[in-house]
Write a protein that holds these residues in place. Structure first.
Motif, PDB file in Angstrom:
ATOM      1  N   GLU A 162      30.500  48.611 -11.151  1.00 33.62           N
ATOM      2  CA  GLU A 162      29.411  48.974 -12.067  1.00 33.62           C
ATOM      3  C   GLU A 162      29.158  50.487 -12.043  1.00 33.62           C
ATOM      4  O   GLU A 162      28.147  50.966 -12.565  1.00 33.62           O
ATOM      5  CB  GLU A 162      28.126  48.230 -11.684  1.00 33.62           C
ATOM      6  CG  GLU A 162      28.149  46.747 -12.023  1.00 33.62           C
ATOM      7  CD  GLU A 162      28.198  46.499 -13.531  1.00 33.62           C
ATOM      8  OE1 GLU A 162      27.302  46.994 -14.241  1.00 33.62           O
ATOM      9  OE2 GLU A 162      29.131  45.828 -14.004  1.00 33.62           O
TER      10      GLU A 162
ATOM     11  N   ASP B  36      23.306  44.669 -24.572  1.00 31.51           N
ATOM     12  CA  ASP B  36      22.774  43.917 -23.432  1.00 31.51           C
ATOM     13  C   ASP B  36      23.850  43.011 -22.828  1.00 31.51           C
ATOM     14  O   ASP B  36      24.521  42.258 -23.555  1.00 31.51           O
ATOM     15  CB  ASP B  36      21.576  43.089 -23.875  1.00 31.51           C
ATOM     16  CG  ASP B  36      20.760  42.575 -22.701  1.00 31.51           C
ATOM     17  OD1 ASP B  36      20.866  43.170 -21.607  1.00 31.51           O
ATOM     18  OD2 ASP B  36      20.036  41.589 -22.870  1.00 31.51           O
TER      19      ASP B  36
ATOM     20  N   LEU C 180      17.979  54.727 -17.694  1.00 31.62           N
ATOM     21  CA  LEU C 180      19.005  54.545 -16.669  1.00 31.62           C
ATOM     22  C   LEU C 180      18.384  54.231 -15.311  1.00 31.62           C
ATOM     23  O   LEU C 180      18.939  53.463 -14.525  1.00 31.62           O
ATOM     24  CB  LEU C 180      19.879  55.804 -16.563  1.00 31.62           C
ATOM     25  CG  LEU C 180      20.718  56.153 -17.795  1.00 31.62           C
ATOM     26  CD1 LEU C 180      21.525  57.421 -17.549  1.00 31.62           C
ATOM     27  CD2 LEU C 180      21.637  55.001 -18.176  1.00 31.62           C
TER      28      LEU C 180
ATOM     29  N   GLU D 217      15.221  52.840 -14.795  1.00 37.81           N
ATOM     30  CA  GLU D 217      14.359  51.660 -14.779  1.00 37.81           C
ATOM     31  C   GLU D 217      14.979  50.425 -15.421  1.00 37.81           C
ATOM     32  O   GLU D 217      14.481  49.311 -15.226  1.00 37.81           O
ATOM     33  CB  GLU D 217      13.032  51.987 -15.472  1.00 37.81           C
ATOM     34  CG  GLU D 217      12.267  53.118 -14.780  1.00 37.81           C
ATOM     35  CD  GLU D 217      10.979  53.462 -15.497  1.00 37.81           C
ATOM     36  OE1 GLU D 217      10.575  52.698 -16.398  1.00 37.81           O
ATOM     37  OE2 GLU D 217      10.374  54.497 -15.166  1.00 37.81           O
ATOM     38  N   GLY D 218      16.035  50.597 -16.227  1.00 43.14           N
ATOM     39  CA  GLY D 218      16.663  49.442 -16.869  1.00 43.14           C
ATOM     40  C   GLY D 218      15.795  48.810 -17.937  1.00 43.14           C
ATOM     41  O   GLY D 218      15.911  47.612 -18.207  1.00 43.14           O
ATOM     42  N   GLU D 219      14.935  49.612 -18.573  1.00 46.07           N
ATOM     43  CA  GLU D 219      14.046  49.109 -19.613  1.00 46.07           C
ATOM     44  C   GLU D 219      14.024  50.073 -20.787  1.00 46.07           C
ATOM     45  O   GLU D 219      14.091  51.294 -20.596  1.00 46.07           O
ATOM     46  CB  GLU D 219      12.613  48.959 -19.094  1.00 46.07           C
ATOM     47  CG  GLU D 219      12.430  47.889 -18.042  1.00 46.07           C
ATOM     48  CD  GLU D 219      10.982  47.782 -17.570  1.00 46.07           C
ATOM     49  OE1 GLU D 219      10.625  46.747 -16.978  1.00 46.07           O
ATOM     50  OE2 GLU D 219      10.204  48.741 -17.799  1.00 46.07           O
TER      51      GLU D 219
ATOM     52  N   ARG E  75      13.636  44.553 -20.945  1.00 42.61           N
ATOM     53  CA  ARG E  75      14.663  44.667 -19.921  1.00 42.61           C
ATOM     54  C   ARG E  75      16.052  44.614 -20.553  1.00 42.61           C
ATOM     55  O   ARG E  75      16.318  43.800 -21.446  1.00 42.61           O
ATOM     56  CB  ARG E  75      14.551  43.523 -18.905  1.00 42.61           C
ATOM     57  CG  ARG E  75      13.291  43.528 -18.063  1.00 42.61           C
ATOM     58  CD  ARG E  75      13.231  44.681 -17.081  1.00 42.61           C
ATOM     59  NE  ARG E  75      14.352  44.705 -16.155  1.00 42.61           N
ATOM     60  CZ  ARG E  75      14.559  45.671 -15.265  1.00 42.61           C
ATOM     61  NH1 ARG E  75      13.739  46.721 -15.203  1.00 42.61           N
ATOM     62  NH2 ARG E  75      15.585  45.635 -14.453  1.00 42.61           N
TER      63      ARG E  75
ATOM     64  N   ASN F 119      20.390  44.961 -19.503  1.00 40.65           N
ATOM     65  CA  ASN F 119      21.414  45.003 -18.462  1.00 40.65           C
ATOM     66  C   ASN F 119      22.675  45.586 -19.083  1.00 40.65           C
ATOM     67  O   ASN F 119      23.460  44.879 -19.706  1.00 40.65           O
ATOM     68  CB  ASN F 119      21.666  43.587 -17.928  1.00 40.65           C
ATOM     69  CG  ASN F 119      22.863  43.537 -16.984  1.00 40.65           C
ATOM     70  OD1 ASN F 119      23.248  44.536 -16.394  1.00 40.65           O
ATOM     71  ND2 ASN F 119      23.474  42.369 -16.866  1.00 40.65           N
TER      72      ASN F 119
ATOM     73  N   ARG G  33      25.946  48.563 -18.833  1.00 37.22           N
ATOM     74  CA  ARG G  33      26.719  49.592 -18.141  1.00 37.22           C
ATOM     75  C   ARG G  33      26.927  50.744 -19.119  1.00 37.22           C
ATOM     76  O   ARG G  33      27.428  50.537 -20.233  1.00 37.22           O
ATOM     77  CB  ARG G  33      28.078  49.063 -17.685  1.00 37.22           C
ATOM     78  CG  ARG G  33      28.868  50.107 -16.865  1.00 37.22           C
ATOM     79  CD  ARG G  33      30.233  49.589 -16.476  1.00 37.22           C
ATOM     80  NE  ARG G  33      30.888  50.494 -15.538  1.00 37.22           N
ATOM     81  CZ  ARG G  33      32.119  50.289 -15.048  1.00 37.22           C
ATOM     82  NH1 ARG G  33      32.804  49.219 -15.406  1.00 37.22           N
ATOM     83  NH2 ARG G  33      32.644  51.151 -14.195  1.00 37.22           N
TER      84      ARG G  33
END
Length: 464
Positions: A162, A233, A257, A259-261, A272, A274, A276
């Motif tokens: 990742e 996502d 990057l 907080e992923g939100e 949210r 997810n 890469r």
């Protein structure tokens, strides 16, 4: 982790809409509800849905008529019809019209989720088939030179992780190809690969492109729009030309990057994601950091595993394989007979400097295949097609003289690039579309390059 889906639910019963939307949201998906066919058609024209779930018997137009309207409009979103008054004749008719499935009420959550999964698989297969037909091997990395062997080994090492990858290289070296290769060798390969060229999006629109916007968020926002992060996502987002991203936007990207939100423009709640993130640039990010045009903290976030792409002039061993690959690709896309290239043609191609790298080579090969007569493409054919190349690696003598004077290597290189561009602009009679094509550049990159080199196109006199 499966990708979040966006559904359109059409039913005149508010209780049914409430229970269905609740079931899909609990499963992690997003549902838009509608109680009539006319409104549903407007929604489908303005928003993208992964699946439409529609009742058959409704006041006004029925679900069958809705299906017919979708077919007439050329809308190919998968649709599942449901009814409490179903019969075999109705189900057969719906299937012939293009319904993916026909379900009887009462509906179970398991059946609904299976229908959604099948719809998403179908969409993915259709998209993959389109890409295979349209691109015909366009994304294949070709070459066995030492430089390419090293690059391929690095891709194989980093792709399954990742780890964030920063792809570096001149314009036209194939940075998006490398990003796709990383994605396809990762655990995310079954999910979306989404791209955004940061240099091609106006500064005032880039936030909406990345994070999306709600309906009415600004003038012209007639419908909700999912940004690139939400589209990617569970998959991969490739940000090309990250060095051209406005500084104000860099701070917002850094927060995502960390907080992923994301939060849509005009929205009031975080979402949210997810994803890469892979980035690429032809610029020196460390220099940009020193010039305070690129945030140091963002640089350290994205510059974890750099991949350096070699320019085409450093891959002379790869020319036979690259030329064969592009010639086969061009012939297949156009239904032409495949053309071979004689050794003297390959030798001529190797002598040229290739400022546009792989992209320029592909354009030249297509031109040669199109113009070639009977027999293999020869050296004489190449000389007729390539830009003026009297000295060394295809460098115009004036440019060589200009670039061999005093100054640092960077200053001489910049002067050389300026002379080459000016020469090509004059040769193409100031037609910037033809200049971009000849140099193997996108128009937006060509104008940026002119700006960087201090070339004022408007002040150049046309050749008499």
């Amino acid at each position: 982790m499966p990708r979040k889906a966006h559904l359109l639910l059409v039913d005149d019963d508010p209780n049914t809409l409430a229970s269905l939307s609740r079931a899909f949201r609990l499963a992690g998906h997003e549902a838009t509800v509608c109680d009539n066919v006319a409104r549903a058609l407007d929604l489908v024209r303005s928003e993208a849905f992964d699946l439409i779930l529609s009742d058959v018997v409704m006041p006004g137009k029925t679900g069958i008529e809705f299906l017919e309207d979708l077919k007439k409009a050329g809308i190919k979103t998968p649709i599942v019809l449901v009814s409490g008054q179903a019969n075999i004749e109705m189900a057969v008719h719906a299937t012939k019209l293009g319904a993916m499935d026909f379900l009887e009420k009462p509906l179970s959550t398991d059946k609904l989720l299976v229908a959604l999964e099948n719809a998403m698989k179908l969409s993915r297969l259709q998209e993959e088939n389109r890409e295979l037909r349209d691109r015909l091997g366009k994304h294949e990395l070709v070459g066995s030179s030492p430089a390419m062997a090293k690059l391929l080994a690095q891709i194989a090492r980093v792709a399954p992780s990742e780890t964030r990858v920063c792809i570096l290289g001149e314009t036209g070296t194939g940075k998006e190809l490398v990003a796709r290769a990383v994605h396809e060798k990762s655990a995310r390969r079954e999910n979306a690969f989404v791209t955004l060229n940061c240099a091609a999006v106006p500064a005032e629109l880039i936030e909406s492109e990345l994070f999306g916007h709600e309906k009415g968020a600004f003038t012209g926002a007639a419908a909700k729009h999912l940004g690139k992060f939400e589209q990617a996502d569970s998959g991969t987002l490739f940000l090309d030309e990250i060095g051209d991203m406005p500084v104000a936007m860099q701070a917002k990207l850094l927060r995502v990057l960390e907080e992923g939100e994301v939060e849509r423009v005009g929205g009031d709640k975080p979402i949210r994601v997810n994803v890469r993130v892979l980035v690429a640039t032809h610029r020196n990010l460390e220099d940009l950091v020193k010039q305070n045009t690129f945030r140091r903290d963002l640089f350290h976030r994205i510059y974890v595993f750099p991949l350096l792409l070699p320019p085409l002039r450093e891959r002379l061993e790869d020319f036979p394989a690259l030329v064969e690959h592009f010639a086969r690709q061009v012939a297949g896309q156009n239904g032409w007979k495949e053309k071979s290239f004689a050794k003297d043609a390959i030798d001529e191609l190797r002598r040229y400097a290739w400022p546009g790298n792989i992209r320029e080579l592909r354009n030249v090969v297509e031109r040669l295949v199109l113009l070639a007569g009977e027999g293999p493409v020869g050296g004489g054919d190449v000389r007729l097609v390539l830009p003026e190349s009297g000295v060394g690696l295809g460098l115009a003598s004036g440019a060589v003289e200009a670039s061999s004077g005093s100054g640092t290597l960077a200053e001489r290189t910049e002067q050389f690039e300026r002379e080459v561009l000016l020469g090509e602009i004059r040769r193409q009679n100031l037609n910037m579309t033809n200049v971009a094509r000849a140099m193997g550049l996108e128009r937006s990159h060509l104008y940026k390059k002119c700006q960087q080199l201090g070339i004022d196109v408007q002040s150049i006199r046309k050749p008499e």
